[in-house]
Design a protein around this motif. Structure first.
Motif, short mmCIF file in Angstrom:
data_model
loop_
_atom_site.label_atom_id
_atom_site.label_comp_id
_atom_site.label_asym_id
_atom_site.label_seq_id
_atom_site.Cartn_x
_atom_site.Cartn_y
_atom_site.Cartn_z
N GLN A 42 5.93 -7.26 -11.91
CA GLN A 42 6.89 -6.21 -10.91
C GLN A 42 5.52 -5.83 -10.42
N LEU A 43 3.54 -5.77 -10.97
CA LEU A 43 2.84 -5.34 -10.09
C LEU A 43 2.78 -6.91 -9.35
N LYS A 44 3.24 -7.84 -9.33
CA LYS A 44 2.70 -8.84 -8.61
C LYS A 44 3.26 -8.87 -6.96
N GLN A 45 4.99 -7.98 -7.48
CA GLN A 45 5.44 -7.83 -6.04
C GLN A 45 5.54 -6.96 -6.05
N LEU A 46 5.04 -5.54 -6.06
CA LEU A 46 4.35 -4.73 -5.36
C LEU A 46 3.18 -4.94 -4.10
N ALA A 47 2.52 -5.60 -5.23
CA ALA A 47 1.23 -6.29 -4.07
C ALA A 47 1.55 -7.14 -3.24
N GLU A 48 2.66 -8.09 -3.37
CA GLU A 48 2.68 -8.75 -1.85
C GLU A 48 4.15 -8.05 -0.53
N LEU A 49 3.97 -6.96 -1.20
CA LEU A 49 4.99 -5.38 -0.36
C LEU A 49 3.66 -5.18 0.36
N ARG A 50 2.55 -5.31 -0.81
CA ARG A 50 1.53 -4.10 0.38
C ARG A 50 0.82 -5.28 0.89
N ASP A 51 0.54 -5.94 0.93
CA ASP A 51 0.32 -7.33 1.37
C ASP A 51 0.92 -7.50 2.81
N GLN A 52 2.74 -8.00 3.22
CA GLN A 52 3.19 -8.11 3.70
C GLN A 52 2.93 -6.28 4.47
N GLY A 53 2.58 -5.08 4.47
CA GLY A 53 2.42 -4.11 5.41
C GLY A 53 3.85 -3.88 5.07
N ILE A 54 4.44 -3.90 3.82
CA ILE A 54 5.79 -3.18 3.12
C ILE A 54 6.32 -1.71 3.62
N LEU A 55 4.61 -1.84 2.10
CA LEU A 55 4.15 -0.63 1.77
C LEU A 55 2.74 -0.16 2.32
N THR A 56 2.52 0.94 2.28
CA THR A 56 1.35 1.40 2.56
C THR A 56 0.74 1.47 0.67
N ASP A 57 -0.95 2.13 1.24
CA ASP A 57 -1.94 1.86 -0.12
C ASP A 57 -1.61 2.53 -0.98
N ASP A 58 -1.50 4.02 -0.70
CA ASP A 58 -0.53 5.06 -1.22
C ASP A 58 0.90 5.10 -2.28
N GLU A 59 1.53 4.43 -1.56
CA GLU A 59 2.91 3.91 -1.91
C GLU A 59 2.80 2.91 -3.16
N PHE A 60 1.63 1.78 -2.75
CA PHE A 60 1.83 1.26 -3.98
C PHE A 60 1.01 1.57 -5.22
N ALA A 61 -0.32 2.41 -4.77
CA ALA A 61 -0.64 3.54 -5.93
C ALA A 61 0.00 3.75 -7.15
N ALA A 62 0.89 4.19 -6.03
CA ALA A 62 2.36 5.34 -6.59
C ALA A 62 3.00 4.26 -7.58
N GLN A 63 3.23 3.35 -6.74
CA GLN A 63 4.24 2.57 -7.86
C GLN A 63 3.87 2.07 -9.42
N LYS A 64 2.11 1.08 -8.07
CA LYS A 64 1.40 1.14 -10.31
C LYS A 64 1.40 2.12 -11.00
N ALA A 65 1.18 3.48 -10.97
CA ALA A 65 1.22 4.31 -11.91
C ALA A 65 2.26 4.73 -12.48
N LYS A 66 3.46 4.30 -11.82
CA LYS A 66 4.97 4.71 -12.34
C LYS A 66 4.97 3.02 -13.20
N ILE A 67 4.71 2.50 -13.04
CA ILE A 67 4.73 1.14 -13.55
C ILE A 67 4.36 0.65 -15.12
N LEU A 68 2.96 1.58 -15.33
CA LEU A 68 2.23 1.42 -16.05
C LEU A 68 2.14 2.53 -16.82
N GLY A 69 3.00 3.47 -16.54
CA GLY A 69 3.09 4.65 -17.38
C GLY A 69 2.30 5.70 -17.01
#
Length: 106
Positions: free
Chosen positions: A79-106
């Motif tokens: 899931q983190l790899k997929q999020l990183a790919e979406l961030r690298d493609q510009g689909i997710l902002t850094d803030d959105e990536f950080a929020a989703q990452k925190a959600k995944i990691l608990g």
């Protein structure tokens, strides 16, 4: 003297009529305000019930939140790899990536 008695009688009649009219007006206003107060109380009660309804109503405990899905270490990494790919493609902002990452990691 008859003129004086006539004046007193007229004053008494006028005062009695005014008192009667004032009493009717007072009763009418009291009824109107009582109806308005009853409507206000009913509106407040309805609003309270609507507010409490999603929480399970009176005396009932709110349903427990759903348990998080059991995710294994490999699932979290993918899931983190997929999020990183979406961030690298510009689909997710850094803030959105950080929020989703925190959600995944608990």
């Amino acid at each position: 003297m008859p003129g004086l008695l006539r004046g007193i009688a007229r004053t008494a009649i006028i005062a009695g009529t005014a008192s009667s009219v004032a009493g009717r007006v007072q009763r009418h206003q009291a009824r109107k305000f009582a109806d308005r107060d009853a409507e206000t109380a009913a509106d407040r009660e309805r609003a309270y019930e609507e507010q409490m309804a999603p929480q399970g109503g009176y005396g009932e405990p709110a349903p427990p939140p759903p348990a998080p899905a059991a995710t294994g270490q490999a699932d979290m990494i993918s899931q983190l790899k997929q999020l990183a790919e979406l961030r690298d493609q510009g689909i997710l902002t850094d803030d959105e990536f950080a929020a989703q990452k925190a959600k995944i990691l608990g």
